[in-house]
Structure formats: C-alpha cells, structure tokens
Design an enzyme around this catalytic site. Structure first.
Site, PDB file in Angstrom:
ATOM      1  N   HIS A   1     -85.172  23.273 -29.529  1.00 23.25           N
ATOM      2  CA  HIS A   1     -85.395  24.122 -28.355  1.00 23.25           C
ATOM      3  C   HIS A   1     -85.188  25.598 -28.655  1.00 23.25           C
ATOM      4  CE1 HIS A   1     -80.929  23.703 -27.698  1.00 23.25           C
ATOM      5  NE2 HIS A   1     -81.071  24.944 -27.278  1.00 23.25           N
TER       6      HIS A   1
ATOM      7  N   ASP B   1     -83.862  17.030 -31.037  1.00 20.63           N
ATOM      8  CA  ASP B   1     -83.618  18.465 -30.887  1.00 20.63           C
ATOM      9  C   ASP B   1     -83.211  19.101 -32.211  1.00 20.63           C
ATOM     10  OD1 ASP B   1     -83.643  20.831 -29.456  1.00 20.63           O
ATOM     11  OD2 ASP B   1     -81.551  20.673 -28.830  1.00 20.63           O
TER      12      ASP B   1
ATOM     13  N   SER C   1     -76.587  27.531 -29.574  1.00 17.24           N
ATOM     14  CA  SER C   1     -77.461  26.419 -29.943  1.00 17.24           C
ATOM     15  C   SER C   1     -77.957  26.560 -31.372  1.00 17.24           C
ATOM     16  CB  SER C   1     -78.662  26.358 -28.995  1.00 17.24           C
ATOM     17  OG  SER C   1     -78.270  26.003 -27.698  1.00 17.24           O
TER      18      SER C   1
ATOM     19  N   GLY D   1     -90.978  -2.454 -29.549  1.00 20.40           N
ATOM     20  CA  GLY D   1     -91.965  -2.889 -28.568  1.00 20.40           C
ATOM     21  C   GLY D   1     -91.384  -3.655 -27.406  1.00 20.40           C
TER      22      GLY D   1
END
Length: 446
Positions: free
Chosen positions: A94, A124, A198, A254
């Site tokens: 981000h 991220d 961050s 799945g």
C-alpha cells in the site's frame, strides 16, 4: 515505594546489559539503533489515481462530464534494505500502490530512484530495487521464535519524521481480521506506529528484523498502542517469490469454508468448535480430486493444527501450486487423512470467503417447499425450494429457487415428515446440505 521503584529499575538495567551483550550498553538502546538505522529508508511516492466524478451520478451532468478523473497524489512511507549487494528493499504494497515515481532517502540523506520488482496486495508486501552503492542491510530474524512479551523496536518515518525510533513489547501473535481480504498472521506490538511507519522495521534487541510494520488500530489515525507488523518469515516467503518471478503464485484447494459456532457444533454433534467447516467444493478442484466432502471439518494440514477458517485460508494461500499437502478432517466423528495436490489461484479466482452465521428465525419463512425426486437417482427424494422471497432470511443465507435439500443437520430428508421430525427437536441451527446444478453446498440457517 521509592525503594521498590529503584530495585525494579536496577533489574531492568541488569536485564538489558546481560541479555543482548555488546549491542546495548547499560540501559541505552543507542548502540543498537546506530548499527541498524542505516538499513531503514524513507520512501516518497508520486503517482496518479482514478477518482469518480461526483457529478457523473447526475443524469444531466453525466452527458457532459467524464465518469472518472485522474488525480495526482503524493505519499510517504518506510522501507528496509534486505540485500545491500543487490539493492533490494522490502516495504508494504500500500506504500507504493499506483506509484509513477519512487524516491528512496537514506540516513545519510542520499536519494536514490527505485523501481518495483513486484508487489503482492494479498500480504501487503512489495519489493523495490535501487542502485547498490554503499548500502547497509538488516539481518533477517526468525519470527517463529518471537514470543509475547519480547522487547522490540520500531524504526520508520512517521508523519515524515525520518528515522524515528520507538520501543515496546510484543503484545500478541497470530492476529487476524485486520485485513479480511488478505493473508494475515500479524505480530501485535505497543511500540508506537503511526502513518508513515508502514514498511518500516520491527527488530528484536539483537538487531534482527522480525517484522515489517504495516497497520495500526486507531479511531483518530494516530497511535494508541496497538500496531501490527507482518512476520518476517511470511514476508520473506513472498519476497523470495517476487524476486524469483516478479509475482506470487498461490495454491488453491477449491473449497468454501465456514466457522464452527457453538450452535453448529451442537447441531452436527461436534465435540469441538475447532477447525474449518467445508461448505462447498469446486468441481475438478484439488479438494474434490482428493476425496474431501461437504461437511468435512479440516482440523490439520501438514501436521499444523487448524483452529478456524482464517488459519486454513492463510496456510493454503502461502503454499505454491502443485504442492502436495496432507489434510486431516473429521467426518461423522472419524478422523480421516487425505492427500491433495494444490491447483493455482489465478488473478480471476475469487477469494473464498470465511462465512459468518447471523441469527435467523424462523428458518423457512417466505419459502415454498415441495418433495421432488433427485435426477439420476432411483427412489431418492429431497426437499425442493419451489419459490423463495428475496427478502427472506433463507434467501439471505444463500437458499435459491430450485435448490434440493438432501440433509438437515447431517440427517437424510426425503419427505416433509423427515424435515418436521428435525424441526420438532428445536435445533439451535439448521445445517442444510443442498444440491444446486449437481453441485453440493452447505448452508446454515439459525
């Protein structure tokens, strides 16, 4: 009281001076910070994003105004040099998302232009590369050895204040639910983390990188003592894939999975609410080929306990396609083992949701039922959904017109009498096994 405080202070001083040796002198973190800070960088990003034009919602202005407009933005974050020789820097996705230009500033105020090797929104994590000229990197630790209560240090650039250092402890491990659409296993810390941190470093007192600071929990946008870091073991797994191929390939089992609430456990006679309940299986998937069935409860994968849907989703999402896994499931009270070769989650593959069960009563209000034979099966019947109100609770929980209910709370139902016997027992939840277009589903009404 003052005497007690002095004794406590002396204990901490002795702890710091003996636990981390030459890294820390007396009660100061300065030697440690001086050693590791050159590996933490400031990241400045410029780019453009598409924003919706609010006037495009008006029928009159829509004819004259474009529906979307490009807007330039600037943002800042942090990063960590993990390979000085190759110029590799790890940060958050981000931080560099939609970037047109990325500039790295080192502790000696040098600025370098960075390129994106690859990025993974799911975890991220992003990996950048700069010219490897006189760089310093951080040693990667082992986040599996991190314990609640360990002292940690966060280094980053909050609010543009370069190389800010904060300290605290590890408050919790294995935090999930911070980013429900991602793959999570966060380290929680009370070391101050703010916007701009961050992508920065969370280190232990030996100077090892144990996490990448990623998020905070705050109502004001500032630190309240609850910050989250991506464990370095998870980050390294993603980083290695990005460096190797520029992208991340994820395994796919799945299945759709749900949490086992107390009511579901009671309805299905489960002794425990631990595990992930399989509610649907994709045709031709790794799960179907392995022999898994709707209603199975996954309790272990490759020897790792699975306590809930998030753990299963994270574990499978961290495996690579074509990897063989061993799955232990509970089926009708029996522990069974299966081997599955994972498929690949493509960019168009919908992330399988973790279902939550909302309180619904009465279960079949707004639903018209009938008894019908099951196509292709001799003398086999099911409860059919003839019609259903789109505003009904049953519709909200996933029932659709044409569905065939074959089991309720794992009991076969072939008539209204079968269904009434179950309902007369007033179960806390109704777990329905449903056939829809020859595909099995598990739906829960409560």
């Amino acid at each position: 009281m003052r005497h007690i405080f002095i004794k406590f202070y002396l204990v901490l001083t002795v702890f710091f001076s003996h636990q981390v040796g030459a890294q820390i002198i007396g009660n100061s973190l300065a030697p440690l910070i001086e050693e590791v800070s050159p590996a933490v960088v400031s990241i400045a990003v410029t780019g453009t994003v598409n924003v919706q034009n609010p006037l495009s919602n008006d029928p009159f202005f829509r004819r004259f105004m474009p529906p979307n407009q490009e807007r330039e933005f600037e943002s800042a974050g942090s990063g960590v040099i993990v390979d000085a020789e190759l110029g590799h820097i790890i940060t958050n996705h981000h931080v560099i998302d939609n970037a047109d230009e990325i500039t790295i500033t080192l502790i000696d105020n040098r600025t370098l232009s960075a390129t994106v090797i690859g990025s993974d929104p799911g975890t991220d994590i992003a990996v950048l590369q700069v010219d490897p000229d006189n760089l310093t990197d951080l040693n990667l630790g082992d986040s599996s050895n991190v314990r609640v209560g360990d002292f940690v240090v966060a280094i980053g650039n909050p609010f543009g204040l370069q190389h800010t250092v904060t300290s605290g402890i590890v408050s919790a491990l294995g935090r999930v639910g911070i980013n429900p659409d991602g793959y999570e296993d966060f380290i929680q810390t009370d070391a101050s983390i703010n916007p701009g941190n961050s992508g920065g470093a969370l280190i232990d007192l030996n100077g090892n990188l144990i996490g990448i600071n990623s998020a905070i929990l705050s109502q004001s946008g500032g630190n309240i003592g609850i910050g989250f870091a991506i464990p370095i073991n998870l980050a390294k797994n993603i980083m290695d894939q990005i460096i190797e191929s520029g992208s991340v390939r994820r395994g796919l089992l799945g299945v759709n999975i749900a949490e086992i609430t107390e009511e579901i456990a009671e309805s299905l006679s489960f002794e425990s609410s631990e595990g992930a309940l399989i509610t649907a299986i994709s045709p031709g998937s790794a799960a179907e080929l392995a022999g898994l069935q709707i209603g199975d409860v996954v309790v272990e994968v490759n020897g790792e306990p699975i306590s809930g849907p998030s753990e299963l989703r994270n574990y499978i999402g961290m495996r690579r396609p074509d990897e063989m896994i061993e799955i232990n499931v509970l089926r009708d009270g029996e522990l069974l083992t299966f081997e599955a070769t994972l498929g690949e989650m493509s960019a168009n593959t919908q992330t399988l949701p973790t279902e939550t069960i909302d309180e619904i009563e009465p279960a079949f209000a707004g639903v018209e039922l009938s008894v019908e034979s099951i196509s292709g099966q001799t003398n086999q019947y099911a409860i059919a959904i003839q019609a259903i109100d789109n505003n009904s609770f049953a519709f909200q929980r996933g029932l659709r017109q044409g569905d065939l209910i074959t089991h309720v709370n794992r009991v076969r139902v072939q008539s209204f009498a079968d269904l009434e016997r179950i309902l007369n027992n007033k179960p806390g939840s109704l777990v329905l096994q449903v056939l829809r277009d020859d595909r099995g589903l598990l739906l829960v009404l409560k």
